[in-house]
Design an enzyme around this catalytic site. Structure first.
Site, PDB file in Angstrom:
ATOM      1  CB  THR A  72     126.144  74.690  26.908  1.00 37.14           C
ATOM      2  OG1 THR A  72     125.515  73.799  27.843  1.00 37.14           O
ATOM      3  CG2 THR A  72     127.175  75.533  27.646  1.00 37.14           C
ATOM      4  CG  ASN A 149     116.742  72.285  33.486  1.00 36.25           C
ATOM      5  OD1 ASN A 149     116.493  73.493  33.472  1.00 36.25           O
ATOM      6  ND2 ASN A 149     117.554  71.740  34.363  1.00 36.25           N
ATOM      7  CB  ALA A 196     120.395  67.400  17.844  1.00 39.13           C
ATOM      8  CG  HIS A 197     121.897  65.889  23.695  1.00 40.89           C
ATOM      9  ND1 HIS A 197     122.506  67.115  23.721  1.00 40.89           N
ATOM     10  CD2 HIS A 197     121.591  65.588  24.981  1.00 40.89           C
ATOM     11  CE1 HIS A 197     122.578  67.536  24.966  1.00 40.89           C
ATOM     12  NE2 HIS A 197     122.025  66.639  25.748  1.00 40.89           N
ATOM     13  CB  THR A 233     134.993  73.214  10.046  1.00 38.98           C
ATOM     14  OG1 THR A 233     136.245  73.830   9.762  1.00 38.98           O
ATOM     15  CG2 THR A 233     134.576  72.339   8.881  1.00 38.98           C
ATOM     16  CB  CYS A 321     124.259  70.870  33.051  1.00 39.08           C
ATOM     17  SG  CYS A 321     124.590  70.304  31.381  1.00 39.08           S
TER      18      CYS A 321
END
Length: 343
Positions: A72, A149, A196-197, A233, A321
């Site tokens: 996203t 998707n 990654a998921h 970070t 989503c």
């Protein structure tokens, strides 16, 4: 009750190999990768090795890989970043993009940008000729999803890459990452989104590939991380997990694609033969190996999904989503997505 999970397009379990690769960076090598002491350098080394690994798979330079919090954010960074650099212009996308691409386009329309939303054919595929037809001198960005998707159709990204002209070309490769060629030079893209998921990695980490020379404006400001493009970070464990999950996915891609295609085709054949009101959505062949999307005549998708859930089967009506973004739209009412995975 033993449950059957058929929603791998929404989320995948964390691979044990990925979990093991992440573990040292969760407690032992925990320092901030931006710190200028030994512990920080150790974390920084892991981040940069992960960046190099991902770049190798995409066939690009390490400095062209930027870490984000997920697909996203990567999609938002690509769209808003290009738009804010050029300040005005025309954007081409499709009606079958993920909400994280469509929603930014809707915002840009309100800011005065002109957006062309291409329709697909009945097979769910965007025509390169249609892209070419709508190209203009002031087109600043083309963004076409690599694999949809919801219905799993694979789009002709390589062909579009050849005709993009001077416009930047972005593709959301989130659903394609497990299964398709990711070499950015072959695809002809300037920007590419992945996370990654969907590939048995951790949630909360993604990448944006940005070709050298492509100009975009950052959307998150702060300490100037990721060469100033995305402050915040670095999450060393998640970055290591992203690289490891992508490495595994690419190593087993051919074997896993064959297995999933056989399973998918068997499933599609059985459903169409045994349920007369079932219709397959999308192209019968140009679809992801793990995707089977059906409409059931006069049957409400949400009711079917709830009944399946009671019986111990997890499926969906599209992306999680998209369920929030388009829950009142008619096309979602009749479509049920089954997506297969390694388990």
């Amino acid at each position: 009750m033993k449950r059957i999970y058929l929603d791998y397009a929404a989320a995948t379990p964390l691979d044990k190999r990925v979990k093991n690769a992440m573990k040292p960076y969760e407690a032992d090598i925990f320092a901030n990768a931006g710190a200028i002491h030994f512990d920080g350098f150790e974390a920084k080394r892991a981040v940069e090795e992960s960046r190099k690994s991902i770049a190798s798979i995409l066939g690009c330079k390490s400095k062209e890989i930027f870490f984000t919090s997920g697909a996203t954010e990567s999609n938002n960074l690509a769209v808003f970043g290009v738009a804010e650099f050029f300040k005005k212009g025309h954007i081409i996308t499709s009606e079958i993009e993920h909400p994280s691409l469509l929603a930014p386009c809707k915002v840009l329309e309100k800011r005065g940008f002109e957006i062309t939303y291409l329709k697909t054919g009945s097979d769910g595929i965007v025509s390169p000729l249609d892209v070419q037809k709508h190209l203009r001198k002031d087109t600043i960005l083309i963004s076409i999803i690599y694999a949809n998707n919801k219905i799993g159709t694979i789009q002709p990204i390589k062909e579009i890459g050849k005709i993009k002209g001077r416009a930047y070309f972005h593709t959301d490769a989130t659903q394609a990452t497990n299964f398709l060629n990711l070499k950015v030079e072959t695809l002809g893209v300037d920007l590419l989104t992945a996370n990654a998921h969907k590939i048995y990695g951790p949630k909360g980490i993604g990448v944006l590939y940005k070709k050298s020379g492509v100009q975009i404006m950052p959307q998150i400001f702060g300490g100037g991380h990721e060469e100033g493009l995305r402050s915040g970070t670095s999450s060393t464990p998640l970055i290591v997990g992203m690289a490891k999950s992508l490495e595994i996915a690419q190593n087993i891609k051919n074997e896993e694609n064959l297995r999933l295609c056989q399973l998918r085709d068997y499933f599609i054949d059985k459903v169409l033969k045994e349920i007369p009101i079932a219709r397959l959505n999308g192209h019968p062949m140009k679809r992801l190996p793990n995707n089977a999307n059906f409409s059931f005549l006069h049957a409400d998708a949400e009711s079917i999904i709830i009944k399946l859930d009671v019986l111990g089967v997890s499926a969906s009506s599209g992306s999680a989503c998209e369920a929030q973004y388009q829950k009142d739209k008619k096309e979602n009412r009749y479509s049920v997505r089954f997506s297969l995975g390694r388990q």
